[in-house]
Design an enzyme around this catalytic site. Structure first.
Site, PDB file in Angstrom:
ATOM      1  N   CYS A   2      44.318  41.263  43.549  1.00 19.55           N
ATOM      2  CA  CYS A   2      43.515  41.832  42.466  1.00 19.55           C
ATOM      3  C   CYS A   2      43.631  43.346  42.421  1.00 19.55           C
ATOM      4  CB  CYS A   2      42.058  41.402  42.615  1.00 19.55           C
ATOM      5  SG  CYS A   2      41.357  41.774  44.232  1.00 19.55           S
ATOM      6  N   GLU A  51      33.655  39.583  42.769  1.00 20.29           N
ATOM      7  CA  GLU A  51      34.888  40.383  42.825  1.00 20.29           C
ATOM      8  C   GLU A  51      35.927  39.593  42.072  1.00 20.29           C
ATOM      9  OE1 GLU A  51      38.334  41.459  43.265  1.00 20.29           O
ATOM     10  OE2 GLU A  51      38.241  40.779  45.351  1.00 20.29           O
TER      11      GLU A  51
END
Length: 429
Positions: free
Chosen positions: A237, A203
Site C-alpha cells: 500500500c 489502513e
C-alpha cells in the site's frame, strides 16, 4: 463462539497483569521469531511469493516490533497529570477487551504484529482473521505467541468465512476492530463496527506520489524509487506508485529509472539472486494486466515491460508507463503490482497539485536537496506521512496511517497503542 468466549474470559485476567509480566512474554515472542526466522520466512515465501530474503527481513522487523512495545508500553500508557482546580487530575489508559484484527496477505506477519503487539501490551486480547491465501502464516502467528508462553486466549487465530466475521464484530466482548485491506472491505467493516458502536482503525489502499523536483539527486531517486515500487512485486500500500517529475529533469530521471528496472532479477523467490518473485494470486495478475492494457488503450505509453511473463507462476513484467491520461486506471486507481506510472509536470506547484489529485492519502515521497523548501512543500501534500529524500516505510517508532480513502486512525508508536484503550479521566475534589 467458543474461542471468543475464552478470549473474553482471559481478558478479565490479562488486563490485570503487570507490565513486567507482559514485557517478559513479548520479549520471548521476539526471541521465537529470531530463532525461527528462516523457517517462518520460507512459509511466507511459499504462500504468497515474496523473495525469501525479504520474508526473513519481515520476520526480523516483526521481532523488532515485539521488542519495541515490550520496552516502551509502560511508559506510553503511564498516567498523565493535568493542572485543574481539583486536588488530583489524571488520565489513565486502560484496556478495552478483545481487539479483532482483519489482516491482509501482502505482509503476512508484519501487518499482524504491528496490530497485535500494542493491543496485547495494553492489556487487551486479540483475535485474528487472516487472509484466506495465507493460512500457514496465520498458524505461524499462533505458534509464536504459544511458544512465547502467553496464556491461551490472549492471541487467537480464527479460520472463519466472511459471513462469520460479521458475528465476531457483533460479539459483545469485541471492543475494537483493526483492518488492513481494500477500500471496499474497510467501508463494510467500519460501517458494521459503527452500527455496533465499536472503535475501528482502517489502513486501506494508497497511490503514493514520489515527487522529484529539479534540484533532486536524480540517480539516488531513480534507484530508491525503483526499489520502492518493485519490492514485494509492487504489492504494498505504501510503495511509490505515481512518479511525478519536474520537466527539466524528467528525461534524466526516466532514463535512469528504466535502466534500474531493466536490471531487476525476476525469478524463483527461494533463490538468493531474486529481487522480484511472482504476484500472490492469479486474479492479481489478471487485474494488473487489465489495468495496464486499459491505460495504454486510453493513450499511455509503455517504456518497458507491460506483459504477463510466460511459463508457470503468477509473474508480471516490471513495467514503466508514461503519458498517462486522466481517464485511465493508472491515473485514478491503485495499481497493486510491479507497475510504475511516470507523470511529467512543469513546476513544483503542478507537482503538488497532481500529487493531491487522488482519492488516497497514505504516504508521499519528496525529493529535493533544499531540505527547508521540501519541509515547507510537505505541508501542502495531503497524506498521512511525507518522507523527504527517501521512500515511505513503516517503523514501530513512528505513527503510521492515512487520510481520505486510505483510512483513519494510527498504528505504531505511542499513538498506535492508545487506539484501543479507554482514556479515563480520574479527578479528586
Amino acid at each position: 463462539m467458543g474461542k471468543l468466549n475464552i478470549a473474553n474470559q482471559v481478558f478479565n485476567v490479562w488486563r490485570k497483569t503487570k507490565f513486567a509480566e507482559r514485557k517478559q512474554l513479548m520479549m520471548a515472542a521476539s526471541a521465537v521469531l529470531i530463532e525461527n526466522k528462516e523457517k517462518y520466512g520460507r512459509v511466507m515465501t511459499l504462500e504468497m511469493g515474496k523473495p525469501l530474503s525479504q520474508s526473513i527481513a519481515e520476520v526480523e522487523k516483526s521481532a523488532l516490533c515485539c521488542r519495541y512495545y515490550a520496552e516502551n508500553a509502560e511508559e506510553f500508557l503511564a498516567p498523565q497529570t493535568y493542572k485543574t482546580d481539583y486536588s488530583f487530575s489524571e488520565v489513565h489508559y486502560e484496556p478495552l477487551g478483545i481487539v479483532y484484527a482483519i489482516m491482509p496477505w501482502n505482509f503476512p506477519l508484519w501487518q499482524v504484529f504491528r496490530c497485535a503487539c500494542p493491543a496485547i501490551m495494553a492489556g487487551n486480547t486479540v483475535v485474528l482473521k487472516h487472509a484466506q491465501n495465507v493460512p500457514q502464516s496465520a498458524l505461524v502467528m499462533q505458534e509464536v505467541f504459544d511458544k512465547a508462553g502467553f496464556p491461551v486466549g490472549v492471541f487467537t487465530n480464527l479460520f472463519i468465512e466472511h459471513d462469520q466475521s460479521d458475528k465476531v464484530i457483533e460479539y459483545p466482548g469485541v471492543m475494537g476492530v483493526s483492518l488492513t485491506g481494500s477500500e471496499r472491505a474497510g467501508s463494510y467493516v467500519a460501517s458494521l463496527a459503527g452500527k455496533n458502536i465499536k472503535r475501528s482503525v482502517l489502513e486501506l489502499g494508497g497511490s503514493d506520489p514520489f515527487i522529484i523536483l529539479a534540484d533532486a539527486d536524480i540517480e539516488t531517486a531513480a534507484k530508491i524509487g525503483c526499489d520502492s515500487r518493485m519490492r514485494n512485486s509492487g504489492q504494498s500500500c505504501i510503495s511509490a506508485k505515481r512518479f511525478i517529475v519536474v520537466k527539466e529533469v524528467a528525461d534524466a530521471f526516466i532514463e535512469k529509472y528504466v535502466a534500474n528496472v531493466k536490471n531487476i532479477k525476476v525469478g524463483d523467490p527461494l533463490s538468493e539472486e531474486t529481487f522480484m518473485g511472482p504476484l500472490a494470486r492469479k486474479d492479481l495478475v489478471d487485474t494488473i494486466e487489465k489495468q495496464v492494457n486499459d491505460t495504454v488503450a486510453a493513450g499511455a505509453k509503455i517504456l518497458i515491460g507491460g506483459k504477463r511473463m510466460p511459463g508457470k507462476g503468477c509473474y508480471y513484467e516490471p513495467t514503466v508507463i508514461t503519458d498517462i491520461p486522466k481517464n485511465s486506471p493508472a491515473y485514478k486507481k491503485e495499481l497493486f503490482g510491479p507497475v510504475a506510472s511516470i507523470f511529467v509536470v512543469n513546476d513544483e506547484k503542478e507537482a503538488i497539485e497532481l500529487a493531491n489529485d487522488t482519492s488516497f492519502g497514505l504516504g508521499a515521497s519528496l525529493w529535493s536537496k533544499d531540505k527547508e523548501k521540501a519541509l515547507e512543500l510537505s505541508k501542502d501534500i495531503q497524506s498521512g506521512s511525507v518522507y523527504i529524500n527517501t521512500f515511505v516505510k513503516s517503523d514501530p517508532r513512528i505513527p503510521f496511517g492515512g487520510i481520505k480513502r486510505s483510512g483513519y486512525g494510527r498504528e505504531l508508536s505511542d499513538m498506535g497503542i492508545r487506539e484501543f484503550v479507554n482514556i479515563k479521566t480520574v479527578c479528586i475534589a
